[in-house]
Design a protein around this motif. Sequence first.
Motif, mmCIF file in Angstrom:
data_model
loop_
_atom_site.group_PDB
_atom_site.id
_atom_site.type_symbol
_atom_site.label_atom_id
_atom_site.label_comp_id
_atom_site.label_asym_id
_atom_site.label_seq_id
_atom_site.Cartn_x
_atom_site.Cartn_y
_atom_site.Cartn_z
ATOM 1 N N CYS A 192 7.108 6.034 13.959
ATOM 2 C CA CYS A 192 7.060 4.912 13.111
ATOM 3 C C CYS A 192 6.130 3.916 13.926
ATOM 4 O O CYS A 192 6.323 3.461 15.001
ATOM 5 C CB CYS A 192 8.441 4.222 12.905
ATOM 6 N N VAL A 208 5.822 0.840 13.262
ATOM 7 C CA VAL A 208 6.499 -0.495 13.251
ATOM 8 C C VAL A 208 7.573 -0.536 14.570
ATOM 9 O O VAL A 208 7.700 -1.412 15.322
ATOM 10 C CB VAL A 208 7.297 -1.000 12.134
ATOM 11 N N PHE A 241 6.710 5.371 6.925
ATOM 12 C CA PHE A 241 7.329 4.704 8.055
ATOM 13 C C PHE A 241 9.012 4.576 7.575
ATOM 14 O O PHE A 241 9.240 4.956 6.478
ATOM 15 C CB PHE A 241 7.050 3.013 7.984
ATOM 16 N N ILE A 252 9.556 -0.695 7.440
ATOM 17 C CA ILE A 252 8.521 -1.396 6.720
ATOM 18 C C ILE A 252 8.714 -2.097 5.418
ATOM 19 O O ILE A 252 7.787 -2.861 5.194
ATOM 20 C CB ILE A 252 7.746 0.076 6.127
ATOM 21 N N TRP A 299 8.217 -5.700 6.789
ATOM 22 C CA TRP A 299 6.924 -5.863 7.016
ATOM 23 C C TRP A 299 6.017 -6.071 5.607
ATOM 24 O O TRP A 299 5.307 -7.050 5.318
ATOM 25 C CB TRP A 299 6.370 -4.837 7.813
ATOM 26 N N CYS A 347 -0.639 -2.253 4.647
ATOM 27 C CA CYS A 347 -0.131 -1.085 5.577
ATOM 28 C C CYS A 347 -0.452 -1.617 7.328
ATOM 29 O O CYS A 347 -1.374 -2.272 7.324
ATOM 30 C CB CYS A 347 -0.947 0.286 5.344
#
Length: 359
Positions: A248, A250, A270, A275, A278, A285
Amino acid sequence: MGKKTQSCVLLLLCLSGLVHCSAAFVLWTAIVEISYERNNETVDKYCECGVFGREASLMKAEGIVTLPKGDPRGCGPDPGYNRNSSSPPWIALVKRGNCTFSEKINAAKGAAGVVIYNVDGSGNSTTPMVHSDAPNIVAIMIGNILGKELAKLVKNGTDVVMFIEVGSPHGPWTDTYWLYFLSIAFFIVTAASIAYFVFISANRLYNLGMHRRNEKKLKSEAKRAIRRLQVRTLKRGDEETNFDTHMCAVCIDAYKAGDVVTVLTCDHIFHKACIEPWLLEKRTCPMCKCDILSALGVEEEVKESIPVESPPEVTVITVAGGETMYEVPLSDPGSSGPERQQHRYDNRAFEGDSEAARG
């Protein structure tokens, strides 16, 4: 708003200039106290009847009143005083006239102060003294009546002790109409400053509120878009769980079987828990910056209208095929009209030279 700021600054500068000019016309009164013996009794007199010179030192002074030996006006390089030293302290008493105030003051060397009394027939009136050539000394003017009285006492052999103290300022600042003008000007400047800052604060609050409302609507649209994204649970054998290189972007953790992931419109996956926050803030993205709102066709109702300037035109030279042509705009890309023309150049001659070079 820039013009308003400049106007306020200019008004403040004008007011400061008026204050500076007015300060040059302020005069300070002198409190005069005299004491002497008469018939075995002490006589004390006290009055605020003197005026300090413009260049005089505003400070106390005391001493025995002393007259010039010859001319009572104290003119000349050496008018002569009975006391030439500063101990005990003495104060020169001279009459106005025949020479400048600076000459009278400079002639009284060693005196703790110089008192100049006005000309005959002027009563107890005084006028401002200018003595730029004799600054930084206690120098005052008193009326003619008081001055003649003190001169007569000294001539009769009476020791008169004089005390000089600083009184109160007089001038434009103390005039009633001038105070009214300053009060009104101060009120206008204060009101203009308050109005300006209130306007600035209100404008900032309005812009902040608009930004918050737009962000709220964009988050609402982002939530709608997130609900339309594909969500799946990874299982053993899935490609994402077989390689440690899949992780991932993130949280930078590798995927494991049982992880719930979200697949974006760009096919990047993700962790769902990573995600969604985010996307609520960024709506793009993290890897390819793909806009999920545009990709899913979700249009927000209100967006901040930010004018975007188109980039300037760039000359692009394309070479292709046998009939290759260079298309080069020679004029300024930003210009328009008949001056903006394009010229074509045949590239076949360059191709022939290239073939010859290759043999």
